[in-house]
Design a protein around this motif. Structure first.
Motif, PDB file in Angstrom:
ATOM      1  N   GLY A 134       0.828  -1.260   0.026  1.00  0.00           N
ATOM      2  CA  GLY A 134      -0.035  -0.043   0.070  1.00  0.00           C
ATOM      3  C   GLY A 134       0.711   1.147  -0.034  1.00  0.00           C
ATOM      4  O   GLY A 134       0.685   2.102  -0.735  1.00  0.00           O
ATOM      5  N   SER A 135       1.787   1.179   0.908  1.00  0.00           N
ATOM      6  CA  SER A 135       2.777   2.615   0.908  1.00  0.00           C
ATOM      7  C   SER A 135       3.370   2.553  -0.512  1.00  0.00           C
ATOM      8  O   SER A 135       3.715   3.770  -0.856  1.00  0.00           O
ATOM      9  CB  SER A 135       3.600   2.233   1.809  1.00  0.00           C
ATOM     10  OG  SER A 135       4.724   1.399   1.825  1.00  0.00           O
ATOM     11  N   LEU A 136       3.911   1.442  -1.113  1.00  0.00           N
ATOM     12  CA  LEU A 136       4.748   1.564  -2.280  1.00  0.00           C
ATOM     13  C   LEU A 136       3.896   1.975  -3.455  1.00  0.00           C
ATOM     14  O   LEU A 136       4.139   2.754  -4.242  1.00  0.00           O
ATOM     15  CB  LEU A 136       5.294   0.050  -2.525  1.00  0.00           C
ATOM     16  CG  LEU A 136       6.648  -0.117  -1.811  1.00  0.00           C
ATOM     17  CD1 LEU A 136       6.924  -1.458  -2.116  1.00  0.00           C
ATOM     18  CD2 LEU A 136       7.688   0.826  -2.063  1.00  0.00           C
ATOM     19  N   TYR A 137       2.406   1.635  -3.456  1.00  0.00           N
ATOM     20  CA  TYR A 137       1.460   1.937  -4.431  1.00  0.00           C
ATOM     21  C   TYR A 137       1.112   3.717  -4.189  1.00  0.00           C
ATOM     22  O   TYR A 137       1.432   4.197  -5.242  1.00  0.00           O
ATOM     23  CB  TYR A 137       0.180   1.284  -3.954  1.00  0.00           C
ATOM     24  CG  TYR A 137      -1.034   2.024  -4.927  1.00  0.00           C
ATOM     25  CD1 TYR A 137      -1.319   1.630  -6.217  1.00  0.00           C
ATOM     26  CD2 TYR A 137      -2.053   2.964  -4.316  1.00  0.00           C
ATOM     27  CE1 TYR A 137      -2.250   2.130  -6.977  1.00  0.00           C
ATOM     28  CE2 TYR A 137      -2.818   3.269  -4.904  1.00  0.00           C
ATOM     29  CZ  TYR A 137      -3.189   3.150  -6.274  1.00  0.00           C
ATOM     30  OH  TYR A 137      -4.307   3.597  -7.061  1.00  0.00           O
ATOM     31  N   PHE A 138       0.976   4.185  -2.887  1.00  0.00           N
ATOM     32  CA  PHE A 138       0.930   5.458  -2.793  1.00  0.00           C
ATOM     33  C   PHE A 138       2.449   6.298  -3.466  1.00  0.00           C
ATOM     34  O   PHE A 138       2.177   7.415  -4.015  1.00  0.00           O
ATOM     35  CB  PHE A 138       0.480   5.879  -1.454  1.00  0.00           C
ATOM     36  CG  PHE A 138      -0.796   5.589  -0.971  1.00  0.00           C
ATOM     37  CD1 PHE A 138      -1.787   5.996  -1.869  1.00  0.00           C
ATOM     38  CD2 PHE A 138      -1.114   5.129   0.316  1.00  0.00           C
ATOM     39  CE1 PHE A 138      -3.112   5.956  -1.342  1.00  0.00           C
ATOM     40  CE2 PHE A 138      -2.324   4.754   0.649  1.00  0.00           C
ATOM     41  CZ  PHE A 138      -3.200   5.016  -0.202  1.00  0.00           C
ATOM     42  N   LYS A 166       0.871   6.295  -7.320  1.00  0.00           N
ATOM     43  CA  LYS A 166       0.363   7.544  -7.379  1.00  0.00           C
ATOM     44  C   LYS A 166       1.270   8.636  -7.043  1.00  0.00           C
ATOM     45  O   LYS A 166       0.666   9.877  -7.186  1.00  0.00           O
ATOM     46  CB  LYS A 166      -0.583   7.520  -5.904  1.00  0.00           C
ATOM     47  CG  LYS A 166      -1.630   6.506  -5.962  1.00  0.00           C
ATOM     48  CD  LYS A 166      -2.839   6.631  -7.167  1.00  0.00           C
ATOM     49  CE  LYS A 166      -3.799   7.580  -6.440  1.00  0.00           C
ATOM     50  NZ  LYS A 166      -4.885   7.921  -7.548  1.00  0.00           N
ATOM     51  N   HIS A 167       2.623   8.612  -7.029  1.00  0.00           N
ATOM     52  CA  HIS A 167       3.661   9.673  -7.011  1.00  0.00           C
ATOM     53  C   HIS A 167       3.487  10.636  -5.850  1.00  0.00           C
ATOM     54  O   HIS A 167       3.586  11.566  -5.931  1.00  0.00           O
ATOM     55  CB  HIS A 167       3.605  10.326  -8.373  1.00  0.00           C
ATOM     56  CG  HIS A 167       4.019   9.400  -9.623  1.00  0.00           C
ATOM     57  ND1 HIS A 167       5.333   8.464  -9.690  1.00  0.00           N
ATOM     58  CD2 HIS A 167       3.133   8.868 -10.498  1.00  0.00           C
ATOM     59  CE1 HIS A 167       5.241   7.694 -10.694  1.00  0.00           C
ATOM     60  NE2 HIS A 167       3.981   7.929 -11.129  1.00  0.00           N
ATOM     61  N   ASP A 222       9.083  12.848   5.922  1.00  0.00           N
ATOM     62  CA  ASP A 222      10.000  12.133   6.778  1.00  0.00           C
ATOM     63  C   ASP A 222       9.345  11.097   7.611  1.00  0.00           C
ATOM     64  O   ASP A 222      10.032  10.096   8.104  1.00  0.00           O
ATOM     65  CB  ASP A 222      10.767  13.108   7.671  1.00  0.00           C
ATOM     66  CG  ASP A 222      11.836  14.020   6.935  1.00  0.00           C
ATOM     67  OD1 ASP A 222      11.703  13.493   5.709  1.00  0.00           O
ATOM     68  OD2 ASP A 222      12.244  15.025   7.138  1.00  0.00           O
ATOM     69  N   LEU A 223       8.196  11.469   8.422  1.00  0.00           N
ATOM     70  CA  LEU A 223       7.502  10.609   9.207  1.00  0.00           C
ATOM     71  C   LEU A 223       7.060   9.321   8.594  1.00  0.00           C
ATOM     72  O   LEU A 223       6.956   8.203   9.091  1.00  0.00           O
ATOM     73  CB  LEU A 223       6.508  11.321   9.986  1.00  0.00           C
ATOM     74  CG  LEU A 223       6.889  12.168  11.192  1.00  0.00           C
ATOM     75  CD1 LEU A 223       5.649  13.106  11.648  1.00  0.00           C
ATOM     76  CD2 LEU A 223       7.584  11.678  12.346  1.00  0.00           C
ATOM     77  N   CYS A 224       6.668   9.673   7.432  1.00  0.00           N
ATOM     78  CA  CYS A 224       6.213   8.346   6.462  1.00  0.00           C
ATOM     79  C   CYS A 224       7.531   7.529   6.237  1.00  0.00           C
ATOM     80  O   CYS A 224       7.297   6.027   6.558  1.00  0.00           O
ATOM     81  CB  CYS A 224       5.565   8.732   5.238  1.00  0.00           C
ATOM     82  SG  CYS A 224       4.016   9.712   5.300  1.00  0.00           S
ATOM     83  N   TRP A 225       8.688   7.938   6.209  1.00  0.00           N
ATOM     84  CA  TRP A 225       9.860   7.190   5.910  1.00  0.00           C
ATOM     85  C   TRP A 225       9.953   6.472   7.222  1.00  0.00           C
ATOM     86  O   TRP A 225      10.440   5.161   7.183  1.00  0.00           O
ATOM     87  CB  TRP A 225      10.851   7.906   5.494  1.00  0.00           C
ATOM     88  CG  TRP A 225      10.869   8.248   3.889  1.00  0.00           C
ATOM     89  CD1 TRP A 225      10.866   9.487   3.257  1.00  0.00           C
ATOM     90  CD2 TRP A 225      11.144   7.507   3.052  1.00  0.00           C
ATOM     91  NE1 TRP A 225      10.762   9.486   1.918  1.00  0.00           N
ATOM     92  CE2 TRP A 225      11.093   7.980   1.635  1.00  0.00           C
ATOM     93  CE3 TRP A 225      11.510   6.031   2.961  1.00  0.00           C
ATOM     94  CZ2 TRP A 225      11.207   7.463   0.380  1.00  0.00           C
ATOM     95  CZ3 TRP A 225      11.576   5.413   1.672  1.00  0.00           C
ATOM     96  CH2 TRP A 225      11.487   6.060   0.643  1.00  0.00           C
ATOM     97  N   LEU A 226       9.999   7.097   8.329  1.00  0.00           N
ATOM     98  CA  LEU A 226      10.054   6.367   9.732  1.00  0.00           C
ATOM     99  C   LEU A 226       9.258   5.430   9.826  1.00  0.00           C
ATOM    100  O   LEU A 226       9.525   4.319  10.436  1.00  0.00           O
ATOM    101  CB  LEU A 226      10.004   7.464  10.515  1.00  0.00           C
ATOM    102  CG  LEU A 226      10.972   8.439  10.897  1.00  0.00           C
ATOM    103  CD1 LEU A 226      10.990   9.460  12.012  1.00  0.00           C
ATOM    104  CD2 LEU A 226      12.534   7.576  11.314  1.00  0.00           C
ATOM    105  N   GLN A 227       8.004   5.393   9.570  1.00  0.00           N
ATOM    106  CA  GLN A 227       6.798   4.430   9.624  1.00  0.00           C
ATOM    107  C   GLN A 227       7.420   3.230   8.883  1.00  0.00           C
ATOM    108  O   GLN A 227       7.081   1.957   9.184  1.00  0.00           O
ATOM    109  CB  GLN A 227       5.607   4.956   9.426  1.00  0.00           C
ATOM    110  CG  GLN A 227       5.116   5.974  10.384  1.00  0.00           C
ATOM    111  CD  GLN A 227       3.844   6.750   9.825  1.00  0.00           C
ATOM    112  OE1 GLN A 227       2.828   6.060   9.722  1.00  0.00           O
ATOM    113  NE2 GLN A 227       3.873   7.907   9.637  1.00  0.00           N
TER     114      GLN A 227
END
Length: 143
Positions: A23-27, A31-32, A37-42
């Motif tokens: 899901g995160s890779l899809y977004f 979807k580009h 930075d917080l998304c990367w930490l998650q």
């Protein structure tokens, strides 16, 4: 019978980590949507769980649920903080370390409350709860 339940629970937590990862890779890749930075930490706490839980499931090593609990607790805490930054005005304008993309950005906002950090938080909570159930079963002597 109890071993089948543990097996199913462990498989479920692995499947949830796979869904969250894809899901995160899809977004980001389809979807580009550029991750903040917080998304990367998650992602740092979710992505390894796909491998950890997958290998543990194949080896039937239910003790790995402890490590899944730790990763999901830390990742879930980051997700909760990120979600609060997005949805609660008193949480502030955002952390000082957010880079090019502000951590308050909401690429999706389904039903006015479901954002990407909310989806991550949901996955972390479910994985934590399943891992907790497995740990509890191990301590009680049930497999």
């Amino acid at each position: 019978m109890a071993e089948k339940k543990t097996d199913w629970l462990f498989f479920s937590s692995w499947a949830i980590s796979i869904i969250a990862t894809f899901g995160s890779l899809y977004f980001s890749e389809v979807k580009h949507y550029e991750p903040c930075d917080l998304c990367w930490l998650q992602r740092i706490f979710m992505y390894p769980m796909t491998i950890l839980l997958g290998v543990a499931y194949v080896k039937k090593d239910w003790n790995m649920s402890l490590y899944a609990m730790i990763l999901s607790a830390v990742g879930g805490s980051i997700s909760l903080y990120h979600y609060c930054l997005q949805k609660l005005s008193f949480a502030g304008e955002g952390p000082l370390f957010c880079g090019r993309v502000p951590c308050t950005a909401q690429y999706i906002n389904w039903f006015d409350f479901i954002t990407i950090p909310f989806l991550a938080l949901t996955a972390f909570i479910i994985i934590f709860m399943i891992s907790f159930m497995i740990r509890k079963g191990l301590k009680e002597g049930n497999k």
